[in-house]
Design a protein around this motif. Structure first.
Motif, PDB file in Angstrom:
ATOM      1  N   ASN A  95     -44.170 -62.434  16.596  1.00  0.00           N
ATOM      2  CA  ASN A  95     -42.731 -63.012  16.067  1.00  0.00           C
ATOM      3  C   ASN A  95     -42.313 -62.104  14.873  1.00  0.00           C
ATOM      4  O   ASN A  95     -41.608 -62.520  13.916  1.00  0.00           O
ATOM      5  N   GLU A  96     -42.270 -60.801  15.171  1.00  0.00           N
ATOM      6  CA  GLU A  96     -41.788 -59.715  14.393  1.00  0.00           C
ATOM      7  C   GLU A  96     -40.648 -59.221  15.055  1.00  0.00           C
ATOM      8  O   GLU A  96     -40.961 -58.579  16.231  1.00  0.00           O
ATOM      9  N   SER A  97     -39.360 -59.015  14.368  1.00  0.00           N
ATOM     10  CA  SER A  97     -38.530 -58.365  15.097  1.00  0.00           C
ATOM     11  C   SER A  97     -38.793 -56.847  15.206  1.00  0.00           C
ATOM     12  O   SER A  97     -39.504 -56.154  14.340  1.00  0.00           O
ATOM     13  N   VAL A  98     -37.992 -56.433  16.175  1.00  0.00           N
ATOM     14  CA  VAL A  98     -38.352 -54.592  16.307  1.00  0.00           C
ATOM     15  C   VAL A  98     -37.187 -53.877  15.967  1.00  0.00           C
ATOM     16  O   VAL A  98     -36.012 -54.313  16.537  1.00  0.00           O
ATOM     17  N   SER A  99     -37.314 -52.938  15.434  1.00  0.00           N
ATOM     18  CA  SER A  99     -36.374 -51.932  15.083  1.00  0.00           C
ATOM     19  C   SER A  99     -37.104 -50.476  15.299  1.00  0.00           C
ATOM     20  O   SER A  99     -38.107 -50.268  15.359  1.00  0.00           O
ATOM     21  N   TRP A 100     -36.230 -49.556  15.787  1.00  0.00           N
ATOM     22  CA  TRP A 100     -36.723 -48.350  16.139  1.00  0.00           C
ATOM     23  C   TRP A 100     -35.753 -47.260  15.214  1.00  0.00           C
ATOM     24  O   TRP A 100     -34.580 -47.471  14.966  1.00  0.00           O
ATOM     25  N   THR A 101     -36.346 -46.103  15.099  1.00  0.00           N
ATOM     26  CA  THR A 101     -35.689 -45.017  14.167  1.00  0.00           C
ATOM     27  C   THR A 101     -34.790 -43.945  15.087  1.00  0.00           C
ATOM     28  O   THR A 101     -35.067 -44.148  16.282  1.00  0.00           O
ATOM     29  N   HIS A 102     -34.093 -43.323  14.452  1.00  0.00           N
ATOM     30  CA  HIS A 102     -33.293 -42.399  15.368  1.00  0.00           C
ATOM     31  C   HIS A 102     -34.205 -41.413  15.801  1.00  0.00           C
ATOM     32  O   HIS A 102     -33.945 -40.951  16.982  1.00  0.00           O
ATOM     33  N   LYS A 103     -35.277 -40.972  15.277  1.00  0.00           N
ATOM     34  CA  LYS A 103     -36.252 -40.055  15.871  1.00  0.00           C
ATOM     35  C   LYS A 103     -36.836 -40.551  17.429  1.00  0.00           C
ATOM     36  O   LYS A 103     -36.793 -39.743  18.335  1.00  0.00           O
ATOM     37  N   GLU A 104     -37.195 -41.897  17.362  1.00  0.00           N
ATOM     38  CA  GLU A 104     -37.786 -42.498  18.521  1.00  0.00           C
ATOM     39  C   GLU A 104     -36.712 -42.427  19.567  1.00  0.00           C
ATOM     40  O   GLU A 104     -36.770 -42.239  20.799  1.00  0.00           O
ATOM     41  N   TYR A 105     -35.266 -43.162  19.289  1.00  0.00           N
ATOM     42  CA  TYR A 105     -34.248 -43.060  20.187  1.00  0.00           C
ATOM     43  C   TYR A 105     -34.006 -41.628  20.621  1.00  0.00           C
ATOM     44  O   TYR A 105     -33.572 -41.435  21.938  1.00  0.00           O
ATOM     45  N   LYS A 106     -34.028 -40.513  19.849  1.00  0.00           N
ATOM     46  CA  LYS A 106     -33.792 -39.379  20.454  1.00  0.00           C
ATOM     47  C   LYS A 106     -34.717 -38.696  21.224  1.00  0.00           C
ATOM     48  O   LYS A 106     -34.598 -38.208  22.221  1.00  0.00           O
ATOM     49  N   GLU A 107     -36.039 -39.141  20.960  1.00  0.00           N
ATOM     50  CA  GLU A 107     -37.097 -38.718  21.770  1.00  0.00           C
ATOM     51  C   GLU A 107     -36.785 -39.411  23.068  1.00  0.00           C
ATOM     52  O   GLU A 107     -37.057 -38.725  24.202  1.00  0.00           O
ATOM     53  N   GLN A 108     -36.620 -40.574  23.434  1.00  0.00           N
ATOM     54  CA  GLN A 108     -36.385 -41.135  24.536  1.00  0.00           C
ATOM     55  C   GLN A 108     -35.232 -40.611  25.320  1.00  0.00           C
ATOM     56  O   GLN A 108     -35.316 -40.449  26.359  1.00  0.00           O
ATOM     57  N   GLN A 109     -34.050 -40.308  24.613  1.00  0.00           N
ATOM     58  CA  GLN A 109     -32.972 -39.856  25.264  1.00  0.00           C
ATOM     59  C   GLN A 109     -33.282 -38.552  26.017  1.00  0.00           C
ATOM     60  O   GLN A 109     -32.629 -38.220  27.049  1.00  0.00           O
ATOM     61  N   ILE A 110     -34.082 -37.666  25.235  1.00  0.00           N
ATOM     62  CA  ILE A 110     -34.486 -36.087  25.745  1.00  0.00           C
ATOM     63  C   ILE A 110     -35.263 -36.653  26.951  1.00  0.00           C
ATOM     64  O   ILE A 110     -34.778 -35.859  28.204  1.00  0.00           O
ATOM     65  N   VAL A 111     -35.904 -37.631  27.177  1.00  0.00           N
ATOM     66  CA  VAL A 111     -36.662 -37.901  28.566  1.00  0.00           C
ATOM     67  C   VAL A 111     -35.841 -38.094  29.472  1.00  0.00           C
ATOM     68  O   VAL A 111     -35.880 -37.616  30.565  1.00  0.00           O
ATOM     69  N   THR A 112     -34.919 -38.905  29.366  1.00  0.00           N
ATOM     70  CA  THR A 112     -33.871 -39.494  30.307  1.00  0.00           C
ATOM     71  C   THR A 112     -33.019 -38.637  30.596  1.00  0.00           C
ATOM     72  O   THR A 112     -32.857 -38.521  32.101  1.00  0.00           O
ATOM     73  N   ASP A 113     -32.399 -37.776  29.852  1.00  0.00           N
ATOM     74  CA  ASP A 113     -31.439 -36.609  30.124  1.00  0.00           C
ATOM     75  C   ASP A 113     -32.121 -35.614  31.014  1.00  0.00           C
ATOM     76  O   ASP A 113     -31.728 -35.068  32.109  1.00  0.00           O
TER      77      ASP A 113
END
Length: 371
Positions: free
Chosen positions: A191-209
């Protein structure tokens, strides 16, 4: 085959010190086992055989094969095997923490002063398991982690490994290649909303690219989904699904070498990150962050050409399928101890203390089923 005879066959195989694997793929009530008929060690470099493969972090080492033709195969359909275990607290080893924080800090400093963008740094946690039966541990993994590939793998000449990995390396069905990029980790809180940091989004984008770039030479088209949050046990991750169609001339072994290891388990650029890992981690990963799964199995599906006359217009489509999962959230059982492997992706924005906490959270995946 019922539950009793299925697990009796496994126990007999293990007690006879013969190779086997028992596993269940994510969101699946089917458990499969492969029982090799002798103790011979089979390996593969071409990945052209049919069987179950257990591959290391570095493909310079041996990829172990349980050949389909040398194994007996059984399948069991069941929803639950044992009750969930209560969650246990882990007492952190402060000396291990100090060493891991130093390793992370060195990684961050190297990233800031070189062409390295990301490196995945891991550590080994040792827990006592006493005389616990590994097949019983597998049962608890199956019951607890429904969204993971759970397995118990054994070869007398290699060792005994168990795990509950949420990460697909790739699935190849006919010519359709499906893979995912998975990065970022935080605890799941009800029941807690989820938020992600810029560091985490960037890390994930590196993998995708990275994945898109690596598979493009082998494909005719690539489709990339939006980023989503997914749950794996008590953890949350960022996930992107990538689907492509492999061209006619591509070979499986080259696709494997293009994708493995991904930035999610190694870093980017890959060779620089791998070199840093081999030089600075104080142990050998062996099969941790390798991959495992079904290799070149024939799958038959029935299709109907006329819905009004199903019986006379049905035909079978046979495709070759491989399903590989990255060997994460795993452990090796050795001398009444569990060697548990955990790690995390490090970028220039990483906070060493938070990265340490992430490895502690990941350790709970395994510790919760062996204590």
């Amino acid at each position: 085959m019922n539950q009793h005879s299925f697990f009796n066959a496994l126990e007999k195989q293990y007690n006879s010190q013969l190779p086997f694997v028992v596993y269940s793929r994510p969101i699946n009530s089917f458990i499969s086992c492969w029982l090799q008929k002798d103790a011979k060690l089979h390996t593969t470099e071409s990945f052209s055989e049919r069987g179950f493969v257990f591959a290391p972090f570095s493909l310079n080492d041996k990829s172990i094969l349980l050949p389909q033709e040398h194994c007996e195969h059984y399948t069991l359909e069941i929803d639950n095997l044992v009750a969930n275990q209560e969650e246990n607290d882990i007492i952190a080893d402060e000396s291990s923490k100090t060493e891991h924080l130093k390793l992370i800090s060195k990684g961050i400093e190297t990233i800031k002063n070189s062409s390295l963008e990301k490196v995945v740094l891991s550590r080994q946690v040792i827990e006592s398991v006493g005389s616990k039966n590994p097949i019983d541990i597998f049962k608890r993994l199956f019951n607890t982690y429904k969204n993971a590939m759970v397995y118990c793998w054994y070869h007398p000449k290699i060792g005994l490994w168990l795990g509950a990995t949420p990460e697909l390396l790739f699935k190849l069905e006919g010519k359709q290649l499906t893979t995912i990029s998975l990065a970022g980790t935080q605890p799941f809180v009800e029941n807690e909303s989820v938020s992600w940091t810029h560091k985490e989004y960037k890390e994930q984008q590196i993998v995708t690219d990275y994945i898109v770039n690596q598979i493009e030479p082998f494909t005719d088209q690539v489709s990339v989904s939006d980023v989503e949050t997914v749950r794996a046990g008590k953890l949350l991750h960022l996930k992107t699904r990538i689907i492509s169609r492999i061209n006619e001339v591509s070979q499986l072994k080259f696709i494997i070498r293009a994708l493995h290891p991904t930035p999610a388990v190694c870093g980017f650029p890959r060779q620089i990150a791998k070199g840093f890992i081999l030089k600075n981690e104080n142990y050998k990963r062996e099969y941790y962050t390798g991959f495992l799964g079904e290799l070149n199995l024939k799958q038959s599906k029935t299709r109907n050409t006329n819905r009004r006359n199903v019986e006379n217009n049905a035909y079978a489509v046979v495709k070759t399928q491989s399903n590989f999962y990255v060997n994460l959230r795993c452990m090796q059982l050795l001398d009444k101890k569990a060697l548990i492997y955990v790690g995390g992706g490090i970028t220039k924005d990483s906070n060493p203390e938070k990265e340490w906490d992430e490895t502690v959270n990941k350790t709970k995946t395994i510790v919760n089923v062996i204590n």
